[in-house]
Write a protein that holds these residues in place. Structure first.
Motif, short mmCIF file in Angstrom:
data_model
loop_
_atom_site.label_atom_id
_atom_site.label_comp_id
_atom_site.label_asym_id
_atom_site.label_seq_id
_atom_site.Cartn_x
_atom_site.Cartn_y
_atom_site.Cartn_z
N ASP A 196 0.81 -1.22 0.00
CA ASP A 196 0.00 0.00 0.00
C ASP A 196 0.85 1.26 0.00
N LEU A 197 2.13 1.15 0.32
CA LEU A 197 3.00 2.32 0.31
C LEU A 197 3.29 2.78 -1.12
N ASN A 198 3.51 1.81 -2.01
CA ASN A 198 3.86 2.13 -3.39
C ASN A 198 2.77 1.77 -4.39
N GLY A 199 1.68 1.17 -3.91
CA GLY A 199 0.60 0.80 -4.81
C GLY A 199 0.99 -0.29 -5.79
N ILE A 200 1.67 -1.33 -5.29
CA ILE A 200 2.14 -2.43 -6.14
C ILE A 200 1.47 -3.72 -5.69
N ILE A 201 1.02 -4.51 -6.66
CA ILE A 201 0.43 -5.82 -6.39
C ILE A 201 1.51 -6.89 -6.56
N TYR A 202 1.51 -7.87 -5.67
CA TYR A 202 2.39 -9.03 -5.81
C TYR A 202 1.51 -10.27 -5.83
N GLY A 203 1.87 -11.19 -6.71
CA GLY A 203 1.13 -12.44 -6.80
C GLY A 203 2.08 -13.60 -6.97
N THR A 204 1.68 -14.77 -6.48
CA THR A 204 2.52 -15.95 -6.61
C THR A 204 1.76 -17.07 -7.31
N ALA A 205 2.50 -17.85 -8.08
CA ALA A 205 1.98 -19.05 -8.73
C ALA A 205 3.12 -20.06 -8.78
N GLU A 206 2.97 -21.13 -8.02
CA GLU A 206 4.02 -22.14 -7.88
C GLU A 206 5.32 -21.48 -7.43
N ASN A 207 6.38 -21.51 -8.24
CA ASN A 207 7.67 -20.97 -7.79
C ASN A 207 7.96 -19.58 -8.36
N LYS A 208 6.92 -18.90 -8.86
CA LYS A 208 7.11 -17.58 -9.46
C LYS A 208 6.47 -16.48 -8.63
N LEU A 209 7.19 -15.36 -8.52
CA LEU A 209 6.68 -14.17 -7.86
C LEU A 209 6.52 -13.08 -8.92
N TYR A 210 5.31 -12.53 -9.01
CA TYR A 210 5.02 -11.48 -9.99
C TYR A 210 4.88 -10.14 -9.28
N GLN A 211 5.48 -9.12 -9.87
CA GLN A 211 5.31 -7.74 -9.42
C GLN A 211 4.45 -7.05 -10.47
N ILE A 212 3.29 -6.52 -10.05
CA ILE A 212 2.27 -6.06 -11.00
C ILE A 212 1.80 -4.66 -10.61
N SER A 213 1.63 -3.79 -11.59
CA SER A 213 1.08 -2.46 -11.32
C SER A 213 -0.42 -2.57 -11.08
N THR A 214 -1.01 -1.51 -10.55
CA THR A 214 -2.45 -1.52 -10.28
C THR A 214 -3.27 -1.46 -11.56
N THR A 215 -2.61 -1.24 -12.70
CA THR A 215 -3.31 -1.30 -13.99
C THR A 215 -3.16 -2.66 -14.65
#
Length: 436
Positions: free
Chosen positions: A395-414
Motif C-alpha cells: 500500500d505504500l507504493n501501490g504495487i500488487i504481488y502475486g505468486t503461482a508455484e515458484n514464481k513471484l510477480y510484481q504487477i502495477s495496479t493497472t
C-alpha cells in the motif's frame, strides 16, 4: 343519562386512565442516564509517534450494564478519521484497559482527539482526551519470501525486490508462515514435521517455539497468520484449536473450534476472528466468527473455500468465496447473521482475493486478474497472466504481488507485469517488511 351510556363512559375513562398510567410506567422504566467515561490514560496533550501503541485506561460507570465500548481517533473538530475499534463488554462499573494500535501509514503530525464511547444499549456516554502525534516516515526495509518442498522451507530476504539472499533452510513441512514486520518476527509452522518456530529476522535467532505433535501423516499445525491491526499471531491446530499469540509470539488465549472440523484459514477484523473450518467426515465448510477472547459468536455454512474477509462497516463484512456457482463476493450482516450475494463471476474459480482499499479488491480467477470496486464495478487488469494462487499488496507504493508455484510477480495496479522472479521451490509466503 341511560345506564348503558353511563357504564360506557365510565369504562372509557378507566381505559384512558390505565393508558396514561401505562405510558407513565413505560417512561419511568426508560433509561435516560448515559454512561460516564473518565479517561485516565493517555493523559491530556501526551506525545506519541504514529508508530506507537497507545495504552487506553478508562473508568466507566452507569446505572445499567455497559454493552459495548468504542475507541476512535478524531481530528481537532471531532470528526472521525475511520480509525476505530469496538469491544463487547458486560458490567458496570468498568475499569477498561486495552492497547490501541496506530496502524495508519498516512497520519500526519499534529493534534488529535482520542474518544472512548460506552453504550448501555440505550444511551452512549463519551470521554475525550487530546493527544499529539509525530509522523514517522514509512519505508520498506526489505522483502521476504518463504519457499517450501515436502521436507524443507527456505527463507529469502532482499533489500531490493530483485536482490534475493538465502537466509536459511529449515527441516519442516511448512503449513504456514507469517511476518510481524513491526517487531521483525517471522513464524514458520510445521505440519507433520517440525514445531511452530518464531525467528527475529535480523540475526535469525529463535525467540519462541511451540511444540508440534504431528505424526502418522497427520499434521498438528494447519496454518499461521498475523494481523497487523490486532498485532496477533493466529496458529491453527489439530485439536481443533486456534491459538492466539501476541506480537512477540507469546500465547495469550485460545479459541476452541467447532468439534469434528479442522481449521483451514483465519482472518481478523477489529475484535472479531473468522476461521474457515472443514468437516473431517464430509465436504461441509463452516466459517466461525469468534471474539478475541475465543468465544464462538456464530457460524456460517459456506459453499466453497473463503479467500478474503474484509470490513465493510461496523456491522457488515465482505466475504470472498470460491463458491459452488463461481467466484463470488458475499456481504455478511452480523446484526441479523444473514449473508447475501453481492457479486458473482459465474463458473469461474476464485484463486485469491486481496483488499487494496475500502471496498476495493484485486481478485485472481481462472480467467485472469481483475479489480473489483463495490461502488464502481469490475475492471479487467490482465487476462494473460497465469492463475495467481496468492495475492499481496504494497500500500505504500501501490504495487500488487502475486505468486503461482515458484514464481513471484510484481504487477502495477493497472495490471502490467513489472517483473517476474523464479525460485527453486514453490513460494508459500511473501511479505513486504516495512519499518512500521
Amino acid at each position: 343519562m341511560k345506564f348503558s351510556t353511563f357504564v360506557h363512559t365510565r369504562l372509557n375513562c378507566l381505559m384512558v386512565i390505565l393508558v396514561v398510567f401505562s405510558l407513565q410506567g413505560c417512561n419511568e422504566n426508560k433509561d435516560e442516564e448515559s454512561p460516564r467515561v473518565i479517561i485516565e490514560s493517555p493523559y491530556e496533550n501526551q506525545n506519541f509517534s504514529t508508530v506507537d501503541t497507545l495504552t487506553i485506561f478508562a473508568n466507566i460507570t452507569d446505572n445499567e450494564k455497559i454493552k459495548s465500548i468504542e475507541i476512535s481517533l478524531l481530528d481537532t473538530d471531532y470528526n472521525g478519521l475511520g480509525i476505530a475499534r469496538s469491544y463487547q463488554t458486560s458490567g458496570s462499573p468498568l475499569n477498561f484497559l486495552t492497547d490501541f494500535i496506530l496502524d495508519e501509514p498516512f497520519l500526519n503530525s499534529g493534534v488529535y482527539n482520542l474518544a472512548v464511547r460506552a453504550n448501555d444499549g440505550e444511551n452512549t456516554g463519551s470521554g475525550y482526551v487530546q493527544i499529539h502525534l509525530t509522523a514517522v516516515e514509512r519505508v520498506i526495509e526489505n522483502y521476504l519470501v518463504v519457499t517450501k518442498n515436502s521436507t524443507e522451507a527456505g527463507v529469502y530476504l532482499g533489500s531490493e525486490i530483485n536482490d534475493w539472499q538465502e537466509k536459511g533452510v529449515y527441516s519442516i513441512d511448512l503449513s504456514g508462515a507469517a511476518l510481524n514486520y513491526r517487531q521483525n518476527i517471522l513464524g514458520l509452522a510445521g505440519g507433520v514435521i517440525g514445531d511452530a518456530v518464531f525467528y527475529e529476522i535480523e540475526e535469525f535467532d529463535v525467540v519462541a517455539t511451540i511444540p508440534g505433535f504431528g505424526g502418522n501423516s497427520l499434521p498438528y499445525f494447519f496454518g499461521l497468520e498475523f494481523s497487523a491491526k490486532a498485532e496477533r499471531f493466529y496458529l491453527m491446530q489439530r485439536d481443533p484449536q486456534l491459538r492466539i499469540l501476541d506480537k512477540y509470539a507469546t500465547p495469550v488465549s485460545a479459541a476452541q473450534l467447532i468439534p469434528n472440523f479442522l481449521p483451514e484459514k483465519v482472518f481478523s477484523i477489529d475484535d472479531d476472528i473468522f476461521v474457515l473450518q472443514k468437516s473431517i467426515t464430509s465436504p461441509t465448510l463452516l466459517m466461525g466468527r469468534y471474539a478475541s477472547s475465543g468465544l464462538l459468536l456464530n457460524s456460517y455454512t459456506m459453499s466453497g473455500p473463503v479467500k478474503e474477509v474484509a470490513k465493510k462497516s461496523q456491522s457488515e463484512t465482505y466475504v470472498w468465496e470460491d463458491g459452488a456457482n463461481g467466484a463470488s463476493m458475499l456481504i455478511l450482516n452480523s446484526g441479523n447473521n444473514l449473508m447475501e450475494s453481492a457479486y458473482l463471476r459465474q463458473g469461474e474459480t476464485l484463486h485469491a482475493a486481496k483488499e487494496i482499499g475500502n471496498g476495493s479488491f484485486i481478485i485472481s480467477t481462472s480467467t485472469g486478474l481483475y479489480r473489483y470496486d463495490y461502488s464502481g464495478g469490475t475492471t479487467v487488469l490482465n487476462t494473460l497472466i497465469e492463475s495467481l494462487t496468492a495475492l499481496y499488496y504494497d500500500d505504500l507504493n501501490g504495487i500488487i504481488y502475486g505468486t503461482a508455484e515458484n514464481k513471484l510477480y510484481q504487477i502495477s495496479t493497472t495490471g502490467v507485469v513489472i517483473n517476474t522472479y523464479t525460485f527453486a521451490d514453490s513460494i508459500a509466503y511473501f511479505a513486504v517488511n516495512y519499518n512500521r
